[in-house]
Design a protein around this motif. Structure first.
Motif, short mmCIF file in Angstrom:
data_model
loop_
_atom_site.label_atom_id
_atom_site.label_comp_id
_atom_site.label_asym_id
_atom_site.label_seq_id
_atom_site.Cartn_x
_atom_site.Cartn_y
_atom_site.Cartn_z
N GLN A 133 3.25 1.13 -10.17
CA GLN A 133 2.10 1.43 -9.86
C GLN A 133 1.03 0.20 -10.23
O GLN A 133 0.40 -0.35 -9.52
CB GLN A 133 1.55 2.60 -10.17
CG GLN A 133 0.30 3.26 -9.48
CD GLN A 133 -0.21 4.61 -9.75
OE1 GLN A 133 0.39 5.41 -10.68
NE2 GLN A 133 -1.39 5.33 -9.21
N CYS B 232 2.65 1.30 -3.32
CA CYS B 232 1.79 2.03 -4.63
C CYS B 232 1.40 3.43 -4.25
O CYS B 232 1.57 4.15 -5.35
CB CYS B 232 0.12 1.23 -4.35
SG CYS B 232 -0.73 1.45 -5.59
N ALA C 165 -5.78 -1.66 -12.40
CA ALA C 165 -4.49 -2.10 -12.59
C ALA C 165 -4.32 -2.09 -14.05
O ALA C 165 -3.04 -1.76 -14.58
CB ALA C 165 -4.00 -3.40 -11.93
N HIS D 241 0.98 -1.16 0.21
CA HIS D 241 0.10 0.03 0.07
C HIS D 241 0.94 1.40 0.05
O HIS D 241 0.70 2.10 -0.75
CB HIS D 241 -1.02 -0.05 1.20
CG HIS D 241 -2.13 -0.76 1.20
ND1 HIS D 241 -3.24 -0.35 0.26
CD2 HIS D 241 -2.66 -2.20 1.46
CE1 HIS D 241 -4.20 -1.42 0.30
NE2 HIS D 241 -3.78 -2.27 1.15
N GLN E 170 -0.95 -2.49 -7.89
CA GLN E 170 -2.44 -2.41 -8.18
C GLN E 170 -2.96 -3.92 -8.18
O GLN E 170 -3.83 -4.32 -7.83
CB GLN E 170 -3.05 -1.55 -9.20
CG GLN E 170 -2.54 -0.04 -8.61
CD GLN E 170 -3.22 0.75 -9.84
OE1 GLN E 170 -3.10 0.56 -10.74
NE2 GLN E 170 -3.54 2.24 -9.44
N THR F 29 -4.04 1.42 -15.64
CA THR F 29 -2.79 2.09 -15.40
C THR F 29 -1.65 1.49 -16.12
O THR F 29 -0.84 2.18 -16.71
CB THR F 29 -2.42 1.69 -13.75
OG1 THR F 29 -3.53 2.37 -12.99
CG2 THR F 29 -0.93 2.45 -13.25
N HIS G 180 -6.50 -4.01 -7.16
CA HIS G 180 -7.08 -2.98 -7.39
C HIS G 180 -7.65 -3.16 -8.76
O HIS G 180 -7.09 -3.42 -9.59
CB HIS G 180 -6.09 -1.63 -7.38
CG HIS G 180 -6.52 -0.52 -7.45
ND1 HIS G 180 -7.07 -0.02 -8.53
CD2 HIS G 180 -6.64 0.63 -6.55
CE1 HIS G 180 -7.50 1.34 -8.28
NE2 HIS G 180 -7.44 1.64 -6.91
#
Length: 908
Positions: free
Chosen positions: A518, A492, A530, A489, A522, A533, A527
């Motif tokens: 990142q 990131c 991902a 976390h 993710q 990104t 996340h």
């Protein structure tokens, strides 16, 4: 004199690392242990003496005793005062000492022999150990040798320096076993140095520097104890005093001519016989043979080079040279060398320290070394070029120092990286240059970054007011937070800050690197953004190159692997491998090779997977990179396509390295590999311990996506094997829900396979078989996973008493594993199939061969070689050997002669 091999054994928990002679070696009543100083001869002799179970009488002559006739006999007599014959021997030696003709005259010699034999016969049961036997005076050796022939049952152990007995034999007996005490292996050195709590890199360095000589390893480790944060300099120009004394003793066992030759070898990075002969004439071969006999060099290198058995030997030889003498020898080497790069190296080292021409030659040679992939030499030469550049030429010095930092980073050479960074920071340089240097040092440090907080602080200070430079440092902090702190976390968030800063500064290259990091995090965290990104990272232009393993293309290939698209991953990885090798980036090359190995393995191309894994491991072991990543991949690939014993060794080495480096990411991975291997080799209790630690680590690191590291079905299967069915059910249900929420369909078939095993454990074989058949159908693009599922189906059908279906499933699994050269799995499937073969109806009935076995047996019965059989059947020679082994076992045969009478040969 018969020769015996030497076995070694390391005791990790209690007791020392000892060389020992095996129980089944005959004639161990007379053993001659030999080796260089510090090799453990005394320890080995004591251990062997204890093993024989008798009291030990130890004689230990010193160097000065070798010049005193009968000193050894006197030590023997005085050690046994309770034996009358020993008292008589001592008195006779005292009396003879005053006579000028003693003890060489015939009468005295005969009396000494008779009395010594009496001492040995009258002594209580014992083992005679003569340590430092090279210093036993000749007179005592002759008398003892004669007396020992009359007492053949007396155990004798002689420990002496050198290569052991010559053709004339040894005084302790003609039937004595010559045992060369071998160097300790890398794991044994690690066990020996465990109390010093060195990092894996330091242990590797000590092992290479000591050559496995235990006393030398301890001397080097003790010098480092208490100063773990101080890195060694790149050349280690002077050994610590205890190590110098030991190496000096070792070098003292050879002539001055040999030492002069070895000094020339120490000054060259790849000395060969041709070069040394050019310098010293025809005597070179004889002198090298003497050095090899003393254990100083190893002449068995495949490339014909001369390698010091311990690099500390070369270090000491060079350290003894005054500066001017060293330069003269480098000049001789430059004149004799045939390789242009190495001639330039010697010419630069022969010149004065501030000679700009030597700096130019070193820089030119570094370019050529880099181009041909000689990373270690490139790192040395580029640093040499920077150091030889005049200080008043600041721009050129900085340029060469930055090149040296990058070469060190590519090779993982942290000491040279630090030295090059100092050149940059000590000079009047720009913020870009200072940050370039510090970032390259951080990249070179990997998991060995001492004083990370201070280094990051220095880099951020140098980048003050520059968002583009700050972004580059934040990316490295993000990597550190993920790998070493286990906090994805925070990692990131740091990568997100780096992205924003880079984009604000218009630095698209740094933005790409930050977005890639990142997206990586993710995905780990589950996340949903991902993919978006990563697409952003792929879409942005780059104005400067990135390391191949830091590109969004490499991450996209990793994600394709997570999603079970190995061919897509392979297509993306091949050009990245070319780029990584072109730039000479060892770490990037290893990472891409690892990814390729995993992609080929998932696709069932086991031979290619092994090739990539072996290359990654060899490159790792040949550099200063962390062994943990390569060990993880080697464990997975070897366990599927090679040898499970090697796979387990790789996994355990990776676990040890990860723990010492505090690398949480690869600790999880190597533990997963270890647990998987223990499970598949029938050790569920041990597998549970490893896999439960993986679950705990992944929880601490907040890894949410079950596709990244697929420990869940392995742990569930282990729980089923141990009868913990409710725990397995709970884990499977949780993982299935998470996979469904994230859309990770690739995770479902292995979960379904394990769920089927759970059903079978509960007695519901029909449901289990349906699940397994469905899972196998969905795994057609992953042949090895399909084979594993069919093997599980075979076990389930057998338990449900459907032997025909069980045989069919096992045969299909065997065919898949054999075709894809997954040898350990093929052996497992063959064993399963063998248990399911129909019982012969009568005494003359023969076990049924599979179609592959039948064809292989027919060709072998016709006299076709294994290699030609492999070519005919388009399989590997190893597969042919395994198939014929099964045929012999099934048919109860032991040779091809028998096979030719049992199987109709194939027609030509």
């Amino acid at each position: 004199m018969p020769d015996s091999a030497m076995w070694t054994s390391a005791f990790h928990e209690a007791g020392p690392v000892l060389p020992v002679v095996p129980e089944d070696v005959p004639g161990t009543r007379r053993v001659v242990l030999s080796g260089p100083p510090g090799s453990g001869k005394t320890t080995a002799a004591a251990a062997l003496g204890r093993r024989l179970g008798l009291p030990v009488l130890r004689l230990a002559p010193r160097p000065q005793d070798a010049r005193v006739p009968c000193a050894g006999l006197l030590e023997l007599a005085l050690a046994l005062p309770e034996v009358p014959a020993a008292r008589e021997l001592a008195a006779a030696l005292d009396e003879a000492a005053g006579r000028p003709d003693s003890p060489d005259d015939a009468g005295s010699a005969l009396r000494l022999r008779r009395r010594t034999a009496a001492v040995l016969r009258e002594a209580p049961p014992m083992t005679l150990v003569v340590d430092n036997a090279q210093w036993l005076d000749p007179a005592s050796a002759a008398v003892l040798g004669w007396a020992l022939r009359l007492t053949p049952d007396l155990p004798v152990i002689a420990a002496e320096r050198g290569r052991g007995p010559g053709p004339a034999g040894h005084w302790c007996g003609e039937d004595a076993h010559a045992v060369r005490v071998p160097p300790l292996t890398a794991p044994q050195v690690a066990a020996l140095l465990a109390p010093y709590r060195l990092t894996p890199r330091e242990v590797t360095r000590v092992h290479a520097h000591s050559g496995g000589n235990p006393a030398l390893a301890l001397a080097l480790a003790q010098a480092r104890a208490g100063t773990p944060a101080v890195p060694a300099c790149e050349d280690d120009p002077v050994l610590p005093s205890p190590a110098r004394r030991l190496v000096g003793e070792w070098l003292g066992t050879v002539s001055e001519e040999v030492r002069e030759l070895l000094t020339l070898a120490a000054l060259d990075d790849r000395p060969g016989l041709d070069l040394l002969s050019e310098l010293t004439g025809p005597a070179a071969e004889r002198l090298l043979a003497e050095a090899e006999a003393a254990g100083l060099v190893d002449l068995r290198q495949p490339d014909g080079t001369v390698r010091f058995t311990a690099s500390a030997i070369g270090t000491e030889l060079v350290a003894r040279l005054p500066g001017h003498a060293r330069r003269l020898l480098h000049a001789r080497l430059a004149g004799a060398g045939r390789d242009g790069v190495r001639r330039d190296r010697h010419a630069a080292l022969a010149a004065d320290a501030d000679d700009p021409r030597s700096a130019h030659r070193a820089a030119r040679a570094a370019v050529h070394a880099r181009q041909r992939g000689d990373h270690a030499l490139a790192a040395e030469l580029s640093l040499l070029a920077a150091r030889r550049t005049p200080r008043d030429d600041g721009d050129l010095l900085t340029e060469r120092a930055l090149t040296a930092v990058r070469d060190a980073a590519h090779y993982g050479d942290l000491p040279r990286g630090r030295a090059a960074v100092r050149l940059v920071l000590d000079h009047d340089t720009t913020p870009d240059q200072r940050v370039d240097a510090l970032v390259a040092l951080i990249d070179a440090s990997g998991q060995h970054l001492h004083g990370a907080d201070e280094l990051f602080a220095a880099a951020l200070h140098a980048a003050a007011g520059r968002p583009d430079l700050t972004a580059r440092i934040l990316i490295r902090q993000s990597i550190w937070a993920n790998v070493n702190e286990g906090d994805p976390h925070r990692a990131c968030a740091l990568a997100g800050r780096a992205t924003a800063l880079a984009e604000a500064a218009g630095d698209t290259t740094t933005a790409v690197m930050a977005l890639t990091m990142q997206a990586r995090l993710q995905r780990v965290l589950g996340h949903p953004g991902a993919g978006t990104t990563l697409d952003r990272a792929l879409s942005l232009p780059r104005t400067a190159p990135l390391p191949a393993n830091a590109t969004p293309q490499h991450l996209a290939a990793r994600h394709a692997l997570f999603d079970d698209h190995p061919d897509e991953a392979r297509t993306a990885l091949l050009p990245l491998l070319v780029e990584a090798e072109r730039t000479g980036d060892a770490e990037a090359t290893v990472d891409v090779l690892r990814s390729l190995a995993e992609a080929e393995l998932r696709a069932g191309r086991c031979a290619r997977a092994l090739e990539h894994a072996h290359r990654a491991q060899a490159l790792t072991d040949g550099t200063a990179l962390s062994p943990a990543p390569a060990c993880y991949t080697s464990a997975l690939v070897e366990g599927t396509a090679g040898r499970t014993d090697l796979a387990l060794a790789h996994a355990r080495r990776g676990v040890d390295a990860s723990r010492q480096e505090d690398n949480k990411v690869f600790l999880s991975r190597n533990l997963f590999a270890l647990g998987h291997l223990l499970l598949t080799t029938g050790h569920p209790k041990e597998a549970l311990e490893a896999l439960e630690e993986v679950r705990a680590l992944e929880g601490l690191q907040q890894v949410h996506d079950p596709s990244v590291l697929r420990w869940h079905p392995e742990l569930a299967e282990t729980l089923v094997a141990l009868g913990r069915l409710d725990q397995a059910q709970h884990l499977l249900d949780d993982t299935r829900r998470t996979a469904a929420d994230l859309g990770r369909d690739a995770v479902l078939p292995p979960l379904e396979r394990t769920r089927a095993l759970l059903d079978a454990a509960r007695g519901d074989y029909d449901t289990a078989a349906r699940r397994l058949a469905g899972a196998a159908d969905r795994l057609r693009h992953l042949p090895l996973e399909r084979g594993r599922t069919l093997l599980a189906l075979s076990h389930t059908e057998r338990r449900g008493r459907r032997r025909a279906s069980a045989r069919a499933a096992a045969q299909s699994a065997l065919d898949l594993f054999t075709a894809h050269q997954a040898h350990p799995w093929a052996e497992t499937a063959a064993h399963t199939l063998g248990r399911l073969e129909a019982v012969p109806a009568g005494k003359d009935a023969r076990p049924r061969l599979t179609s592959a076995e039948q064809r292989c047996a027919e060709l072998a019965a016709a006299g076709v070689s294994n290699r030609d059989i492999a070519t005919t059947l388009t399989v590997s020679v190893k597969t042919v050997e395994a198939t014929l082994t099964r045929v012999y076992r099934k048919l109860g045969l032991h040779s091809r002669f028998q096979l030719a009478h049992a199987v109709a040969p194939a027609q030509e």
